[in-house]
Design a protein around this motif. Sequence first.
Motif, mmCIF file in Angstrom:
data_model
loop_
_atom_site.group_PDB
_atom_site.id
_atom_site.type_symbol
_atom_site.label_atom_id
_atom_site.label_comp_id
_atom_site.label_asym_id
_atom_site.label_seq_id
_atom_site.Cartn_x
_atom_site.Cartn_y
_atom_site.Cartn_z
ATOM 1 N N GLU A 1 0.814 -1.211 0.000
ATOM 2 C CA GLU A 1 0.000 0.000 0.000
ATOM 3 C C GLU A 1 0.844 1.257 0.000
ATOM 4 N N GLY A 2 0.383 2.222 -0.768
ATOM 5 C CA GLY A 2 0.983 3.543 -0.784
ATOM 6 C C GLY A 2 0.286 4.425 0.237
ATOM 7 N N TYR A 3 0.133 5.689 -0.071
ATOM 8 C CA TYR A 3 -0.480 6.632 0.856
ATOM 9 C C TYR A 3 -1.947 6.314 1.128
ATOM 10 N N ALA A 4 -2.696 5.911 0.080
ATOM 11 C CA ALA A 4 -4.135 5.712 0.235
ATOM 12 C C ALA A 4 -4.610 4.331 -0.217
ATOM 13 N N GLY A 5 -3.709 3.387 -0.353
ATOM 14 C CA GLY A 5 -4.125 2.048 -0.759
ATOM 15 C C GLY A 5 -3.122 1.416 -1.703
ATOM 16 N N ALA A 6 -3.572 0.364 -2.374
ATOM 17 C CA ALA A 6 -2.711 -0.375 -3.299
ATOM 18 C C ALA A 6 -2.239 0.523 -4.442
ATOM 19 N N THR A 7 -1.042 0.243 -4.944
ATOM 20 C CA THR A 7 -0.437 1.060 -6.010
ATOM 21 C C THR A 7 0.027 0.157 -7.157
ATOM 22 N N PRO A 8 -0.906 -0.455 -7.876
ATOM 23 C CA PRO A 8 -0.513 -1.400 -8.921
ATOM 24 C C PRO A 8 0.203 -0.723 -10.094
ATOM 25 N N LEU A 9 1.091 -1.502 -10.701
ATOM 26 C CA LEU A 9 1.885 -1.015 -11.826
ATOM 27 C C LEU A 9 1.899 -2.063 -12.933
ATOM 28 N N GLU A 10 2.293 -1.619 -14.111
ATOM 29 C CA GLU A 10 2.696 -2.520 -15.178
ATOM 30 C C GLU A 10 4.172 -2.256 -15.399
ATOM 31 N N VAL A 11 4.971 -3.311 -15.310
ATOM 32 C CA VAL A 11 6.405 -3.188 -15.538
ATOM 33 C C VAL A 11 6.695 -3.884 -16.868
ATOM 34 N N HIS A 12 7.205 -3.120 -17.833
ATOM 35 C CA HIS A 12 7.505 -3.625 -19.165
ATOM 36 C C HIS A 12 8.985 -3.994 -19.223
ATOM 37 N N ILE A 13 9.260 -5.265 -19.569
ATOM 38 C CA ILE A 13 10.636 -5.776 -19.583
ATOM 39 C C ILE A 13 10.914 -6.416 -20.939
ATOM 40 N N LYS A 14 12.031 -6.015 -21.531
ATOM 41 C CA LYS A 14 12.443 -6.592 -22.812
ATOM 42 C C LYS A 14 13.944 -6.855 -22.770
ATOM 43 N N LYS A 15 14.330 -8.049 -23.160
ATOM 44 C CA LYS A 15 15.737 -8.448 -23.162
ATOM 45 C C LYS A 15 16.390 -8.196 -21.799
ATOM 46 N N ASN A 16 15.664 -8.551 -20.740
ATOM 47 C CA ASN A 16 16.145 -8.444 -19.361
ATOM 48 C C ASN A 16 16.424 -7.015 -18.902
ATOM 49 N N LYS A 17 15.795 -6.056 -19.538
ATOM 50 C CA LYS A 17 15.909 -4.659 -19.105
ATOM 51 C C LYS A 17 14.504 -4.074 -18.946
ATOM 52 N N ILE A 18 14.351 -3.245 -17.934
ATOM 53 C CA ILE A 18 13.071 -2.573 -17.745
ATOM 54 C C ILE A 18 12.957 -1.492 -18.817
ATOM 55 N N VAL A 19 11.885 -1.569 -19.597
ATOM 56 C CA VAL A 19 11.654 -0.598 -20.665
ATOM 57 C C VAL A 19 10.899 0.608 -20.119
ATOM 58 N N LYS A 20 9.854 0.326 -19.349
ATOM 59 C CA LYS A 20 9.078 1.412 -18.732
ATOM 60 C C LYS A 20 8.227 0.847 -17.614
ATOM 61 N N VAL A 21 7.762 1.763 -16.772
ATOM 62 C CA VAL A 21 6.864 1.414 -15.680
ATOM 63 C C VAL A 21 5.633 2.300 -15.821
ATOM 64 N N VAL A 22 4.466 1.662 -15.859
ATOM 65 C CA VAL A 22 3.208 2.382 -16.039
ATOM 66 C C VAL A 22 2.406 2.296 -14.742
ATOM 67 N N VAL A 23 1.954 3.442 -14.256
ATOM 68 C CA VAL A 23 1.128 3.488 -13.049
ATOM 69 C C VAL A 23 -0.309 3.153 -13.437
ATOM 70 N N LEU A 24 -0.881 2.167 -12.757
ATOM 71 C CA LEU A 24 -2.276 1.807 -12.986
ATOM 72 C C LEU A 24 -3.170 2.574 -12.008
ATOM 73 N N LYS A 25 -4.454 2.494 -12.234
ATOM 74 C CA LYS A 25 -5.413 3.228 -11.398
ATOM 75 C C LYS A 25 -5.224 2.859 -9.926
ATOM 76 N N ASN A 26 -5.128 3.894 -9.096
ATOM 77 C CA ASN A 26 -4.999 3.701 -7.659
ATOM 78 C C ASN A 26 -5.609 4.885 -6.928
ATOM 79 N N MET A 27 -5.600 4.825 -5.606
ATOM 80 C CA MET A 27 -6.246 5.854 -4.794
ATOM 81 C C MET A 27 -5.275 6.907 -4.263
ATOM 82 N N ASP A 28 -4.012 6.863 -4.658
ATOM 83 C CA ASP A 28 -3.034 7.811 -4.128
ATOM 84 C C ASP A 28 -3.184 9.218 -4.701
ATOM 85 N N GLY A 29 -3.929 9.368 -5.737
ATOM 86 C CA GLY A 29 -4.198 10.691 -6.280
ATOM 87 C C GLY A 29 -3.197 11.113 -7.338
#
Length: 126
Positions: free
Chosen positions: A42-70
Amino acid sequence: MKKLMIAFLLMLTMTAQADNVMTKTQDGTYVVNTTTLADDVEGYAGATPLEVHIKKNKIVKVVVLKNMDGPKYNAKVKKEMLTKYEGMDVKKGTVQDVDAVTGATFTSKAMQENIRRAVDYYKKHK
């Protein structure tokens, strides 16, 4: 017969849940969704789900999914912390900690844990 049907439905549900955690795109990028993988983080106001994009063993990007942290906290963490993960190698063990963002400490620490879990899942299931 009824027990067999229940067992089959349970197995089907478990398989569907596993498929929702990590998918592979046509270009070879693995996308790990932490909605169920880190639902206890949990973050400030609840769960903080993400999508972590990985290609060739490297993180390409991290996308914040809907959450209550504002939007204020999410934007701050996205700008000041999540971009630092781009290009980070996941082969060298657990992803190193990136400093938490001042003013959004709970959110950034929760997102760090989500990324750690996503990378661990990727390494075990790719």
